[in-house]
Design an enzyme around this catalytic site. Sequence first.
Site, short mmCIF file in Angstrom:
data_model
loop_
_atom_site.label_atom_id
_atom_site.label_comp_id
_atom_site.label_asym_id
_atom_site.label_seq_id
_atom_site.Cartn_x
_atom_site.Cartn_y
_atom_site.Cartn_z
N THR A 27 0.82 -1.21 0.00
CA THR A 27 0.00 0.00 0.00
C THR A 27 0.86 1.26 0.00
OG1 THR A 27 -1.84 -1.09 1.08
CG2 THR A 27 -1.71 1.27 1.38
N SER A 73 1.32 -7.59 -1.00
CA SER A 73 2.03 -8.60 -0.20
C SER A 73 1.16 -9.80 0.17
CB SER A 73 2.63 -7.99 1.07
OG SER A 73 1.68 -7.85 2.10
N THR A 85 1.58 -4.39 4.22
CA THR A 85 1.41 -4.72 5.65
C THR A 85 0.86 -6.13 5.86
OG1 THR A 85 -0.83 -3.79 5.65
CG2 THR A 85 0.97 -2.32 6.30
N ASP A 86 0.19 -6.69 4.83
CA ASP A 86 -0.59 -7.91 5.08
C ASP A 86 0.27 -9.12 5.46
OD1 ASP A 86 -2.99 -6.67 4.87
OD2 ASP A 86 -3.35 -7.21 2.79
C1 SIN Z 1 -0.26 -5.29 0.92
O1 SIN Z 1 -0.06 -5.95 1.93
O2 SIN Z 1 0.54 -5.29 -0.05
C2 SIN Z 1 -1.50 -4.46 0.79
C3 SIN Z 1 -2.00 -3.96 2.07
C4 SIN Z 1 -1.07 -3.01 2.77
O3 SIN Z 1 0.09 -2.81 2.42
O4 SIN Z 1 -1.55 -2.41 3.76
#
Ligand code: SIN
Length: 334
Positions: A22, A68, A101-102
């Site tokens: 993100t 991710s 973050t995922d």
């Molecule tokens: C991801 O994990 O690539 C998408 C969600 C995020 O980064 O918060």
Amino acid sequence: MSEDTKPAVHQGRVVVLGTGGTIAGKAARRDDLSGYVAGQVSAADLVAGIPGLDTAPLEVEQVAQIDSKDMGLSVWQLLVARLLHHLDRDDVQGVVITHGTDTLEETAYLLHALLRPAKPVVLTCAMRPATALAPDGPQNLSDAVLLARTHGAKGVLVLCASKVHGAVDVTKVHPYATDAFDSGEAGMIGVVEHGQFRRFRDWPEPLLEGGVVESARGRSLVQRFLGATELPRVELVFSHAGATGDTVRCLLNGAAGLGVPRLRGIVVAATGNGSLHQALELALQDARAQGVSVLRGTRCPLGRVLASPGNWPDTNGLSPVKARLALALDLLEA
Ligand code: SIN
């Protein structure tokens, strides 16, 4: 331990490795915080958008450009190879990785388990896309670079919303709040506040001072990891009200004739202190009898499974997703 109130910040070279997420996400409208596509903006553009970040030596490399949720072995192998290269350079003080973050906690744990670096490797991220009215990525990235330049910083660290977490303890705990990570009972390592890092706990211990992977075990494991075409197959299963054990039986039988890799391990997210529904436990006994390694973790976000004699081995305090990687690496090494 003593608290470092104002550790020195050096002007050493930092390498930023971009992987997407993100933090590199784009939406059609600036007020759209959920309908965006992750992994669109290059790491070079993210860095260029932060005034003054490159006043000290900084290099940027795009390792991947993904959401991710799709993270897996091939990107991890690229990342580990580039980390080994850069951490080995005398002129590099630390590395920052931009990441979604995922699955950030899984990548952080994997890098910790494989590398235990004596230099800082800081994973950072954002909960709002780069196109947001008030994106959180630029501040996180700026703080991550500061942390990578901080005197004494070492190990795999996670920086989000000013907080610095260690790879073993960190978990994503919120689906959209900007302060999305927590270290549970272990507590965070420190905070970056107004351009200063303040430490509360010890840094993660490197395998040996002075190197990336100094032990023979570490080196051979990294080589196997880099050469692997797949990781030993370890699946996650939940124990829950009404569990039947059918999932485990499907995992055991489903691979036959389908070209699916043989099941090598199961990590169970068990209830409470590692208790298992009796129907699931029977199926797990069958799995173990067929040579599948089984570990018990807990569904509870805090605490850990306390070992009891004669019971199933536990995840040694790791969350189920991290224990899945730990078991896969153990099986890879075996
Ligand atoms: C991801 O994990 O690539 C998408 C969600 C995020 O980064 O918060």
